[in-house]
Design an enzyme around this catalytic site. Structure first.
Site, short mmCIF file in Angstrom:
data_model
loop_
_atom_site.label_atom_id
_atom_site.label_comp_id
_atom_site.label_asym_id
_atom_site.label_seq_id
_atom_site.Cartn_x
_atom_site.Cartn_y
_atom_site.Cartn_z
N ASP A 81 0.87 -1.17 0.00
CA ASP A 81 0.00 0.00 0.00
C ASP A 81 0.91 1.22 0.00
O ASP A 81 1.90 1.28 0.74
CB ASP A 81 -0.84 -0.02 1.28
CG ASP A 81 -2.28 0.36 1.05
OD1 ASP A 81 -2.50 1.48 0.54
OD2 ASP A 81 -3.17 -0.44 1.37
N ASP A 107 -3.21 4.57 -2.30
CA ASP A 107 -4.33 4.94 -1.44
C ASP A 107 -4.89 6.30 -1.81
O ASP A 107 -4.14 7.23 -2.12
CB ASP A 107 -3.83 4.98 0.01
CG ASP A 107 -4.92 5.27 1.01
OD1 ASP A 107 -5.77 4.40 1.24
OD2 ASP A 107 -4.92 6.39 1.58
N GLU A 161 -6.54 3.25 -5.89
CA GLU A 161 -7.81 3.22 -5.17
C GLU A 161 -8.60 4.44 -5.61
O GLU A 161 -8.25 5.57 -5.28
CB GLU A 161 -7.59 3.26 -3.65
CG GLU A 161 -8.90 3.03 -2.91
CD GLU A 161 -9.09 3.80 -1.61
OE1 GLU A 161 -9.98 3.42 -0.84
OE2 GLU A 161 -8.36 4.78 -1.37
N HIS A 203 -11.21 -3.75 3.02
CA HIS A 203 -11.25 -3.44 4.45
C HIS A 203 -12.08 -2.21 4.79
O HIS A 203 -12.15 -1.83 5.95
CB HIS A 203 -9.80 -3.24 4.94
CG HIS A 203 -9.14 -2.08 4.26
ND1 HIS A 203 -8.86 -2.07 2.91
CD2 HIS A 203 -8.74 -0.88 4.74
CE1 HIS A 203 -8.30 -0.91 2.60
NE2 HIS A 203 -8.22 -0.18 3.68
N ASP A 204 -12.66 -1.58 3.79
CA ASP A 204 -13.48 -0.39 4.03
C ASP A 204 -14.97 -0.63 3.83
O ASP A 204 -15.77 0.28 4.07
CB ASP A 204 -13.06 0.74 3.06
CG ASP A 204 -11.64 1.22 3.33
OD1 ASP A 204 -11.24 1.26 4.51
OD2 ASP A 204 -10.95 1.56 2.35
C1 NOJ Z 1 -8.55 4.49 1.96
C2 NOJ Z 1 -8.19 3.34 2.83
O1 NOJ Z 1 -8.56 2.15 2.20
C3 NOJ Z 1 -8.89 3.56 4.15
O2 NOJ Z 1 -8.84 2.42 4.98
C4 NOJ Z 1 -8.28 4.76 4.80
O3 NOJ Z 1 -8.96 5.06 5.99
C5 NOJ Z 1 -8.32 5.99 3.87
N1 NOJ Z 1 -7.99 5.68 2.52
C6 NOJ Z 1 -7.35 7.02 4.34
O4 NOJ Z 1 -6.04 6.60 4.09
#
Ligand code: NOJ
Ligand code: MG
Length: 522
Positions: A100, A202, A265, A323-324
């Site tokens: 990441d 990210d 992302e 994970h989000d």
């Molecule tokens: C995206 C990430 O996947 C998430 O987990 C994170 O909180 C935010 N970006 C900030 O980095």
């Protein structure tokens, strides 16, 4: 390159959330030695690459997405030596390692920000985004933080606000500053030199902000009760045209090291998402399946729209979870989890699997006192902990994840739902994933073949994949009732087990949630 296709086009990516995968030292938090111990499992499953969520030193305000040093490993996860060992051991098994990369923001405890906030004259002042208050003392503009509230935090000492797209502990870097760019591109080189095979970038859409800091317009579709971040359309705070220039620079660095993968992302509509192919992102993450209703007509239209929008040469990709977001098994329901696996592994484009989805882990309810996610602390119904619970390896105490107290609670059903049990059961979801992966690897039609939609019939979705004259037909029943449709061919894989080898000569009948792959006989 193998034929026309490089490794990540043919490959399958597996996301590990390191805190929750495997804990080697009993502190209740997963670590790199834990991941190394599970590489044989990943090789058995058949994945080509593992993407690790952040492992860098971090105060853990956002569990590693707040980085205080980009070129080291947090002691919680191990050491740089452990990381080198992980790369070596993964490569020995033919598994690539993707890190990441978090370029949008640092931790507020990163030495760069500590310097930047120390005075207006500090040479690192301009490394972050500082702006004067409005005359009434309020923030410079109306931009919102993804985690709620204003995206600006006032710094009393120097009398200005700094911008943070996420937590106030995650100040945004100023990518317009060439020194920032040089430092952050150097981070890529550091890890490429250590042998990593690619990066997942990210929050890429947030990287550059409007130079004039114009207000974001209100979102006319916003309704009370929705995520407060959605109250505005992030026109000036996200997906700015200059972001593409920054991506080009990242691409150039990667290209100096051979066939390295750049994933972005990017939570964006298809039209703006695909623009990132042009600047050098290999896989702009396509999250649209996560947000599409689980219905044959909706999935059909999405695939059609996405396939049609792809620019020439662009390689597609599909994601079912991360994970989000809530877990796929919870979103589509247990009766459809096998079908979701078949869809993900038979569509055209690189699939990304989220750890635990292969055994059907579901969202775990978190008691209020055990909430860890800062977003979940402010908005419990939007919290991300339920999808981040420890991997369920076996039926021993704490599911074989840790000898200590796990940082998040385990699913209450781990004694039934775990890797050890499913490995032994040929009918398990895990073995279905494994068979789908194996078939995808052995059949050019599935890994790199052409895709053609054959449409929908009630709740049935069907499409063909074809490569060098070999044609496979995929038929999926996204409904809960029995359905039948005209079809011909021999079943090579089914979400059940009992139908493999069956000749279909006229009509195919599928139970609710059932899917099959047929070798087409014309
Ligand atoms: C995206 C990430 O996947 C998430 O987990 C994170 O909180 C935010 N970006 C900030 O980095
Ligand atoms: Mg540990």
């Amino acid at each position: 390159m193998n034929g026309r296709h490089c490794w990540w086009e043919r490959g399958i990516i597996y996301q590990v959330y390191p805190r929750s995968f495997a804990d080697s030292d009993g502190d209740g938090v997963g670590d790199l030695a834990g991941v190394i111990g599970k590489l044989d499992y990943l090789a058995w499953l058949g994945v080509d690459a593992v993407w690790l969520s952040p492992i860098y030193p971090s105060p853990m305000a956002d569990f590693g997405y707040d980085i205080s040093c980009y070129t080291d490993v947090d002691p919680l996860f191990g050491t740089l030596e452990d990381f080198d060992r992980l790369v070596e051991e993964a490569h020995r098994r033919g598994i690539r390692v993707i890190l990441d990369y978090v370029p949008n923001h640092t931790s507020d405890l990163h030495p760069w920000f500590v310097e930047s906030r120390s005075s207006r004259e500090n040479p690192k002042r301009d490394w972050y985004i500082w702006a004067d208050p409005k005359p009434d003392g309020s923030p410079p503009n109306n931009w919102l933080s993804s985690f709620g509230g204003s995206a600006w935090e006032f710094d009393g000492k120097t009398g200005q606000y700094y911008h943070h797209a996420y937590l106030k502990e995650q100040p945004d870097l100023n990518w317009r500053n060439p020194e920032v760019r040089e430092a952050m591109l150097g981070v890529l080189r550091f890890w490429l030199e250590r042998g990593v095979d690619g990066f997942r970038v990210d929050a890429l859409r947030r990287l550059v902000k409007d130079e004039r800091l114009r207000d974001d317009p209100p979102n006319p579709d916003y309704r009370e009760g929705q995520n407060p971040y959605d109250a505005l359309i992030p026109l000036y705070s996200s997906d700015r045209p200059e972001t593409h220039e920054m991506v080009r620079m990242m691409r150039e660095v990667l290209d100096g090291y051979g066939e390295r993968l750049l994933i972005g992302e990017l939570y964006l509509p298809i039209e703006s998402l695909i623009a990132y192919y042009g600047s050098g992102v290999d896989l702009p993450f396509n999250f649209h399946l996560i947000f599409t209703p689980w219905r044959a007509d909706a999935v059909y239209s999405l695939v059609k729209e996405y396939e049609a929008a792809l620019p020439p040469g662009a390689w597609p990709n599909w994601v079912l979870g991360n994970h989000d977001r809530p877990r796929v098994a919870s979103r589509v329901g247990e009766g459809q989890a096998r079908l979701a696996a078949m869809l993900l592994l038979t569509l055209r484009g690189t699939p990304t699997l989220y750890y635990g989805d292969e055994i059907g882990m579901h969202d775990v309810p978190i008691p209020p006192g055990r909430i860890q996610d800062p977003f979940g602390k402010s908005f419990p119904q939007l919290g991300r902990d339920p999808a981040r619970t420890p991997m369920q390896w076996d039926d021993s105490e704490n599911a074989g994840f840790t000898a200590g107290e796990p940082w998040l609670p385990l699913a209450e059903d781990y004694e039934e739902v775990n890797v050890a049990r499913q490995r032994k059961d040929p009918r398990s979801l895990l073995n279905l994933y494994r068979r789908l992966i194996a078939l995808r690897r052995s059949e050019g039609a599935l890994s790199t073949g052409d895709y053609s939609s054959l449409g929908i019939d009630g709740d049935l979705l069907y499409y063909a994949r074809e490569h060098e004259g070999r044609r496979l037909l995929v038929v999926l029943n996204l409904g809960s009732d029995v359905q039948s449709t005209p079809a011909r061919g021999r079943i090579v894989l089914s979400t059940g087990l009992d139908r493999e080898g069956e000749e279909v000569s006229g009509r195919l009948t599928l139970a609710g949630g059932e899917g099959v792959i047929l070798r087409s006989s014309g």
